[in-house]
Design a protein around this motif. Structure first.
Motif, PDB file in Angstrom:
ATOM      1  N   LYS A 221       0.833  -1.207   0.000  1.00 44.32           N
ATOM      2  CA  LYS A 221       0.000   0.000   0.000  1.00 44.32           C
ATOM      3  C   LYS A 221       0.867   1.256   0.000  1.00 44.32           C
ATOM      4  N   THR A 222       1.971   1.207   0.733  1.00 50.57           N
ATOM      5  CA  THR A 222       2.890   2.347   0.775  1.00 50.57           C
ATOM      6  C   THR A 222       3.480   2.613  -0.603  1.00 50.57           C
ATOM      7  N   ALA A 223       3.865   1.547  -1.310  1.00 49.46           N
ATOM      8  CA  ALA A 223       4.423   1.681  -2.660  1.00 49.46           C
ATOM      9  C   ALA A 223       3.409   2.322  -3.597  1.00 49.46           C
ATOM     10  N   GLU A 224       2.157   1.893  -3.468  1.00 48.31           N
ATOM     11  CA  GLU A 224       1.095   2.467  -4.307  1.00 48.31           C
ATOM     12  C   GLU A 224       0.924   3.958  -4.025  1.00 48.31           C
ATOM     13  N   ASN A 225       0.904   4.326  -2.753  1.00 43.50           N
ATOM     14  CA  ASN A 225       0.724   5.731  -2.382  1.00 43.50           C
ATOM     15  C   ASN A 225       1.930   6.579  -2.789  1.00 43.50           C
ATOM     16  N   PHE A 226       3.131   6.003  -2.671  1.00 46.32           N
ATOM     17  CA  PHE A 226       4.338   6.721  -3.085  1.00 46.32           C
ATOM     18  C   PHE A 226       4.262   7.048  -4.581  1.00 46.32           C
ATOM     19  N   SER A 227       3.775   6.084  -5.357  1.00 48.29           N
ATOM     20  CA  SER A 227       3.704   6.270  -6.806  1.00 48.29           C
ATOM     21  C   SER A 227       2.679   7.313  -7.213  1.00 48.29           C
ATOM     22  N   ASN A 228       1.845   7.738  -6.273  1.00 53.24           N
ATOM     23  CA  ASN A 228       0.809   8.740  -6.578  1.00 53.24           C
ATOM     24  C   ASN A 228       1.240  10.175  -6.284  1.00 53.24           C
ATOM     25  N   ILE A 229       2.441  10.352  -5.716  1.00 53.52           N
ATOM     26  CA  ILE A 229       2.792  11.712  -5.259  1.00 53.52           C
ATOM     27  C   ILE A 229       2.950  12.696  -6.419  1.00 53.52           C
ATOM     28  N   VAL A 230       3.314  12.211  -7.621  1.00 55.11           N
ATOM     29  CA  VAL A 230       3.392  13.111  -8.776  1.00 55.11           C
ATOM     30  C   VAL A 230       1.984  13.382  -9.291  1.00 55.11           C
ATOM     31  N   ARG A 231       1.189  12.301  -9.399  1.00 54.77           N
ATOM     32  CA  ARG A 231      -0.175  12.437  -9.895  1.00 54.77           C
ATOM     33  C   ARG A 231      -1.002  13.391  -9.034  1.00 54.77           C
ATOM     34  N   GLU A 232      -0.732  13.395  -7.756  1.00 51.43           N
ATOM     35  CA  GLU A 232      -1.491  14.257  -6.839  1.00 51.43           C
ATOM     36  C   GLU A 232      -0.839  15.626  -6.645  1.00 51.43           C
ATOM     37  N   ASN A 233       0.112  15.944  -7.540  1.00 51.63           N
ATOM     38  CA  ASN A 233       0.776  17.259  -7.544  1.00 51.63           C
ATOM     39  C   ASN A 233       1.574  17.553  -6.285  1.00 51.63           C
ATOM     40  N   SER A 234       1.965  16.510  -5.557  1.00 48.57           N
ATOM     41  CA  SER A 234       2.804  16.729  -4.373  1.00 48.57           C
ATOM     42  C   SER A 234       4.237  17.053  -4.786  1.00 48.57           C
ATOM     43  N   LEU A 235       4.665  16.469  -5.913  1.00 52.81           N
ATOM     44  CA  LEU A 235       5.996  16.756  -6.462  1.00 52.81           C
ATOM     45  C   LEU A 235       5.798  17.699  -7.646  1.00 52.81           C
ATOM     46  N   SER A 236       6.387  18.883  -7.581  1.00 47.99           N
ATOM     47  CA  SER A 236       6.178  19.908  -8.608  1.00 47.99           C
ATOM     48  C   SER A 236       7.396  20.023  -9.523  1.00 47.99           C
ATOM     49  N   PRO A 237       7.260  20.705 -10.683  1.00 48.15           N
ATOM     50  CA  PRO A 237       8.414  20.920 -11.563  1.00 48.15           C
ATOM     51  C   PRO A 237       9.575  21.610 -10.845  1.00 48.15           C
ATOM     52  N   GLU A 238       9.258  22.478  -9.884  1.00 47.83           N
ATOM     53  CA  GLU A 238      10.310  23.166  -9.133  1.00 47.83           C
ATOM     54  C   GLU A 238      11.159  22.182  -8.334  1.00 47.83           C
ATOM     55  N   ASP A 239      10.549  21.088  -7.909  1.00 50.20           N
ATOM     56  CA  ASP A 239      11.285  20.085  -7.126  1.00 50.20           C
ATOM     57  C   ASP A 239      12.325  19.347  -7.961  1.00 50.20           C
ATOM     58  N   LEU A 240      12.197  19.440  -9.295  1.00 50.48           N
ATOM     59  CA  LEU A 240      13.180  18.780 -10.171  1.00 50.48           C
ATOM     60  C   LEU A 240      14.440  19.624 -10.368  1.00 50.48           C
ATOM     61  N   ASN A 241      14.372  20.902 -10.022  1.00 48.75           N
ATOM     62  CA  ASN A 241      15.545  21.794 -10.139  1.00 48.75           C
ATOM     63  C   ASN A 241      16.184  21.722 -11.525  1.00 48.75           C
ATOM     64  N   LEU A 242      15.368  21.869 -12.552  1.00 44.44           N
ATOM     65  CA  LEU A 242      15.854  21.752 -13.929  1.00 44.44           C
ATOM     66  C   LEU A 242      16.735  22.938 -14.308  1.00 44.44           C
TER      67      LEU A 242
END
Length: 364
Positions: A221-242
């Motif tokens: 369940k943790t793996a499933e929730n971890f995989s959703n952090i991009v889909r749920e906008n928790s990880l933003s483009p700014e977090d990639l430091n492009l």
């Protein structure tokens, strides 16, 4: 004195369970671990490894049994299809027989003779139409018979292959069950050789098994929730430091940043990620579960965690047990929503405290 101490520990554990009701298996295991010696822990680790092997073989047995059940369904379906096809084949053969009998009633003369014997134009046309219908029907029936025959042969060959596959899987299941039974016998002998301490170890391992089963379910369940952090906008483009570089677009994901995101997700079971040089360490502290591995690029846009080793309460996890953790869900960072359609991941490097990405960017 040592045996007396172990008995006291066991009694205290039982009384605690009775008084508190359904106790947390992770707390029980940790409490027991805190009270044993290094030598005892080595014995428990050996026993836990055997239990893992038994568990994996039994899981494999269930998988094979399920596969056998599905093949059996396919075999029965093919047998019904073959029976229907054989009936249709006989019907078409009978139809051909009726057409040939019509030929026979017309006598052994040639087509030209039948036409020349016509005594009128209407008789001539009628005979020509009859011959045309007979030849057309014969050709169609022959084609349908040939098609039916080919389908029948194809189904029979598929049935034969499935029956062979069924026999092979049954052998695998028998071998898996035999191996599981041998391991169980070895386990019982091992336990028996522990003498008066065997009940203590059995009790510990029972709690360990319960905790491990819960850890597997929780990790999935943790793996499933971890995989959703991009889909749920928790990880933003700014977090990639492009940023742009000579080699292309460079990005990075910082350890502190992703752990901060994880800590804000109530359903991530307090998961902690530690980026070290060339390796990733993933820990679920409350479950005493540690996995070490790396990210691989999949599909040009996703980072998938591949565990190479792991431990549960500092006890080594066998490769098969690690696979079991990821059987239902993988740990995935699907970065396409952040990278866009015109870019793909070229490489991923694990550095101390951060993840370094190289991105191939296309304008078209």
């Amino acid at each position: 004195m040592k045996s007396f101490f172990l008995i006291i520990v066991l009694l205290i554990s039982i009384m605690t369970n009775l008084l508190t009701g359904q106790a947390d298996p992770f707390s029980i295991v940790q409490e027991k671990l805190d009270g044993i010696s290094v030598e005892e822990k080595k014995v428990l680790e050996q026993l836990f490894i055997v239990l893992q092997e038994i568990d994996l073989i039994e899981s494999e047995g269930k998988r094979i049994a399920q596969e056998i059940s599905e093949i059996n369904v396919d075999v029965q379906k093919l047998e019904r299809e073959i029976a229907i096809e054989e009936d249709e084949y006989k019907i078409k053969q009978n139809g051909l027989g009726q057409v040939l009998k019509s030929y026979q009633r017309m006598g052994p003369v040639s087509y030209i003779g039948i036409i020349l014997e016509s005594d009128s134009l209407s008789s001539l046309l009628r005979r020509i139409n009859i011959l045309r219908d007979l030849t057309r029907d014969t050709g169609e029936i022959l084609e349908k018979i040939e098609e039916s025959k080919n389908r029948l042969m194809e189904s029979k060959n598929k049935l034969k292959d499935n029956i062979q596959l069924l026999e092979d899987r049954q052998k695998e299941l028998d071998q898996a069950l035999e191996k599981a039974n041998r391991l169980k016998d070895d386990f019982e002998k091992f336990i028996s050789n522990l003498g008066e301490e065997k009940e203590y170890y059995k009790d510990y391992l029972a709690d360990m098994q319960i905790a491990w089963d819960e850890a597997k379910a929780m990790f999935s369940k943790t793996a499933e929730n971890f995989s959703n952090i991009v889909r749920e906008n928790s990880l933003s483009p700014e977090d990639l430091n492009l940023s742009f570089s000579i080699d292309g677009v460079r990005g990075s994901i910082k350890e502190d940043g992703i752990n901060d995101i994880i800590s804000k997700q109530a359903d991530l079971e307090e998961m902690v990620i530690d980026f070290q040089q060339d390796i990733i360490k993933i820990e679920l502290p409350k479950k005493n579960l540690i996995l070490i591995g790396h990210f691989i690029i999949e599909g040009g846009h996703s980072l998938v965690f591949r565990a190479e080793e792991g431990s549960f309460y500092d006890m080594k996890l066998e490769p098969g047990s690690i696979e079991e953790l990821f059987k239902e869900n993988q740990l995935v960072l699907a970065l396409k929503p952040l990278l866009g359609n015109n870019s793909t991941l070229k490489s991923v490097e694990i550095r101390e405290d951060y993840l370094e990405l190289m991105v191939k960017w296309s304008l078209f």
